[in-house]
Design an enzyme around this catalytic site. Sequence first.
Site: not given
Length: 381
Positions: A146-147
């Site tokens: 993420e991310f």
Amino acid sequence: MALLKLLMCSVFVSLTLTSFSPARAAQMPPPVKAAYWPSWFSESFPPSAINTALFTHVYFAFLMPSNRSFTFDLPESTAAQLSQFTTSLRRKTPPVKTLFSIGGGGSDSALFARIASDAKSRQIFIDSSIKTARKFGFDGLDLDWEFPKDTTEMKYFADLITQWRKTIDREAKLTSRPPLLLSAAVYYASEFLINGERRSFPAAEISKSLDWINVMCFDYHGSWDTTATGAHAALFDPHTNLSSYYGLRSWISAGVPRNKMVMGIPLYGKSWTLKDPYVHGVGAPAVGVGPGDDGILTYVQVKEFNQKTGATVVYDIRTVSAYSYVNTSWVGYDDIKSTTTKVEFARANGLRGYFFWALSYDSVDWEISTQASNAWVDDQY
Ligand SMILES: *[C@@H]1O[C@H](CO)[C@@H](O)[C@H](O)[C@H]1NC(C)=O
Ligand SMILES: *[C@@H]1O[C@H](CO)[C@@H](O)[C@H](O)[C@H]1NC(C)=O
Ligand SMILES: *[C@@H]1O[C@H](CO)[C@@H](O)[C@H](O)[C@H]1NC(C)=O
């Protein structure tokens, strides 16, 4: 726009509009009914407590590779947890498939970028992930990075999953075992703007290399915006792009096959403190977070809150969500009804299934998970 009509009709007008012909249904892979198990709650919620009748896949959350060796140099306590996880789930009837998830929200995103930037470091990481999965008897692996933060990192992500798939297939052939599953938890939308830069997930590589993606259809609102209440996992939002409908549609437009998309459903709510106790709809003015840990309440806690305070519970058909309020406390969450609608929506639109974050947040009698499982009718199999 045909797509838009299809999705809208299927949920609001008739579920049969998009139902599949028997010939097509025969080729459909079985549905995914998944959930993540947060390993940090293992004391109060051990893997033996999981009702496996309600799920097809359970994810161990999370592991991280070493930031020096890029391998899974696991402390003994973690190794013991992994063994306990797969052993106790294997003993259950019915059995579920197990995967371990790598990363998680708030994990070291830059480390993934470093690993994925170079073929050699990718291979070290991949080999170690496969070795770890086999050693502890997992059926698959999941990446929750993420991310990837820009175009370059999206390319790294593509390279990583491509190489991962190749290695998994080679290992399966060499050892004559079923290949490990490979999934990834991804942002609710396939592309997004951050600081003016457009980031697009590599849809072609995702379609080719992953068994499916877990689309995180939640956290659209939260403690970062205390000016108004919000349905943090709204299926629809007439005013903004912050909705699962928008996100899933963007993944379909990007070219990811529907049967590789698993829709995330939260087993938690988000709370706010209302500015005016008499103005309490979705989007009502707020002055801060409400009850819970930084404005987050698990489904169990929402139920407790509602019972203890006698809060008024409202179902919001517009966003497909529930909320409750008492005085200036306001909580938005997914209840049985919204979850059922979302599961039916996912199924009617040909998605592969749904997943929950997180297992232990459901009520003790598995209220939501049971309802979700029942709502995905397997009449076509
Ligand atoms: C690697 O992880 C250790 C322990 O978490 C941390 O102290 C260190 O700063 C990290 N190094 C790098 C290069 O990120
Ligand atoms: C929503 O996204 C579309 C592109 O997918 C864009 O054209 C539109 O401006 C966005 N709307 C809002 C309110 O951000
Ligand atoms: C709500 O406000 C009323 C009146 O001020 C008070 O008696 C009641 O205890 C409050 N309820 C909660 C749950 O805070």
